[in-house]
Design a protein around this motif. Structure first.
Motif, PDB file in Angstrom:
ATOM      1  N   LEU A 316      30.768 -19.483  21.682  1.00  0.00           N
ATOM      2  CA  LEU A 316      32.032 -19.154  21.025  1.00  0.00           C
ATOM      3  C   LEU A 316      33.034 -20.290  21.180  1.00  0.00           C
ATOM      4  CD1 LEU A 316      33.448 -16.775  19.533  1.00  0.00           C
ATOM      5  CD2 LEU A 316      34.402 -16.123  21.755  1.00  0.00           C
ATOM      6  N   CYS A 319      38.343 -17.662  18.731  1.00  0.00           N
ATOM      7  CA  CYS A 319      38.619 -16.250  18.480  1.00  0.00           C
ATOM      8  C   CYS A 319      40.036 -16.165  17.935  1.00  0.00           C
ATOM      9  CB  CYS A 319      38.480 -15.437  19.766  1.00  0.00           C
ATOM     10  SG  CYS A 319      38.895 -13.689  19.559  1.00  0.00           S
ATOM     11  N   LEU A 343      41.661 -19.212  21.982  1.00  0.00           N
ATOM     12  CA  LEU A 343      42.141 -17.940  21.457  1.00  0.00           C
ATOM     13  C   LEU A 343      43.403 -18.208  20.656  1.00  0.00           C
ATOM     14  CD1 LEU A 343      42.105 -14.821  21.328  1.00  0.00           C
ATOM     15  CD2 LEU A 343      43.447 -14.830  23.454  1.00  0.00           C
TER      16      LEU A 343
END
Length: 418
Positions: A316, A319, A343
């Motif tokens: 990842l 996000c 993030l």
């Protein structure tokens, strides 16, 4: 049950009505010449193997047999190449054909019927099978029916199928062409070992029985006419797209649209899930895969019911959250190491996320202007994800006439192909 017989037994054997099964190797190597099998009997591993005089097998009704049941017998060696039947059940295969067509009227495929087995110079089962055609009217496929048929490439699942055992296509590592018949009411649990990038779900599917998928499965594509499920961007939703129900393991970019309020479904009466219909109650927890790199979560998202929803997503990178208020997460919602992930949150809510459990494990938290970005496209360019005819058939390529084209943002277009 027949557990064992005297080694010196010879001649013709008639198993009594009501015999449920013949134990493994029960008649192994005996000198019997003929055997009559009653209706409903199951013949276990090598139950009649190496009976060198066994040239006649009579089935009085349906039966089921492992592929090794008659290994090394004249009856099998001299049998006409092709499928072997016991009543309306396909129980095995003679010879080594590359393609078989199960005959009309067949109601079931027996347990381990086509599972390959070899010893010395003799091979039985589906070692060479590349294509299988199953008939409409087939109702049941017992466990491991085609287990280990490593050359099998193509099979159809008829709409009439009602029951499927475990590992029917286990270790069929070349099986990339599986056609589900329109009219099939459930999605069978057959995909764990199959290298199928896109799984198409017919309009008729009402029940999701599949829980395990191959590491190459990157997309679920649901017919627009399905009344229970929907798909967008490869992800499975309830029909109204209020809840994420499943994510393919190989998905790289995930965009969950506005209007979706939960990932997963409620497991108790107190949870406020948007999707609590019986069709979704037994589905597995939602878990995105290791290949996921970006995910976008809408402002409407209220609950994530899956305890480890992104835990396996070790690659990842981004996000992006459109909700200014952090929602509560389970501790293992994200991977332990988030050093390389960023993030993005609405401007002004950075501190709220830095102080929120789990969210604060992101090493980098940055704000963005929610009015300047559309969460329907943050994770990739718009692309075609499915093409259908006017009558709902999925098309592998453009077909002359009007085509219905579904795009990665969930929109649907009508296209005229000349």
């Amino acid at each position: 049950s027949v557990e064992c017989v005297p080694p010196a037994i010879t001649g013709k054997v008639v198993l009594p009505e009501g015999t449920v099964d013949v134990s493994p190797s029960a008649f192994y190597g005996t000198a019997i010449t003929s055997v009559t099998i009653p209706d409903g009997c199951f013949l276990s591993y090598a139950s009649f193997a190496h009976c060198k005089n066994l040239s006649e097998v009579i089935f009085t009704g349906n039966a089921s047999a492992e592929s090794t049941a008659f290994f090394g017998t004249p009856w099998l060696l001299n049998h006409e190449p092709g499928v072997i039947y016991a009543g309306t059940t396909a129980i095995g295969i003679a010879g080594t054909p590359k393609e078989i067509v199960i005959k009309e009227g067949t109601k079931s495929i027996g347990k381990e019927a086509f599972a390959p087995f070899s010893a010395g110079n003799q091979i039985v089962g589906g070692f060479s099978l590349e294509k299988v055609t199953l008939p409409e009217g087939l109702e049941k496929m017992e466990s491991m029916a085609f287990y280990g048929c490593t050359k099998l490439k193509s099979v159809n699942i008829p709409a009439s199928l009602k029951e499927m055992g475990n590992n029917v296509f286990g270790y069929c590592l070349s099986l990339s062409d599986v056609k589900l018949g329109e009219g099939l009411t459930f999605l069978p649990d057959i995909y764990e070992d199959l290298p199928i990038p896109t799984i198409y779900v017919p309009a008729s599917v009402e029940r999701w029985d599949a829980f395990r998928f191959s590491d190459v499965t990157a997309s679920f594509e649901v017919s627009p006419d399905n009344q229970v499920f929907a798909s967008q961007g490869g992800i499975l939703y309830d029909k109204q797209k209020t809840a994420v129900l499943a994510a393919p393991p190989a998905l790289v970019n995930a965009v969950i649209p506005e209007g979706c309020v939960s990932i997963g479904v409620a497991r108790d009466d107190y949870a406020k899930s948007a999707a609590k219909a019986s069709a979704y109650e037994n589905m597995a927890e939602v878990a995105f895969g290791e290949k996921l790199e970006t995910v976008s979560l809408p402002s409407t998202l209220q609950n994530i019911y899956s305890g480890s929803v992104f835990y396996e997503s070790r690659n990842l990178k981004e996000c992006r959250v459109f909700n200014s208020t952090p929602i509560e997460l389970y501790y293992y919602a994200f991977p332990d190491d988030l050093q390389d992930a960023t993030l993005y949150v609405p401007q002004g809510s950075e501190n709220a996320y830095r102080n929120a459990d789990v969210w604060n494990r992101f090493n980098t938290i940055e704000g963005f202007d929610v009015t300047g970005i559309d969460n329907a496209t943050v994770a990739g360019e718009l692309r075609e994800t499915g093409r259908y005819s006017l009558d709902g058939r999925r098309l592998e390529s453009p077909e002359k006439g009007i085509n219905i084209v579904r795009m990665s943002d969930g929109s649907v277009r009508k296209v005229m192909v000349k």
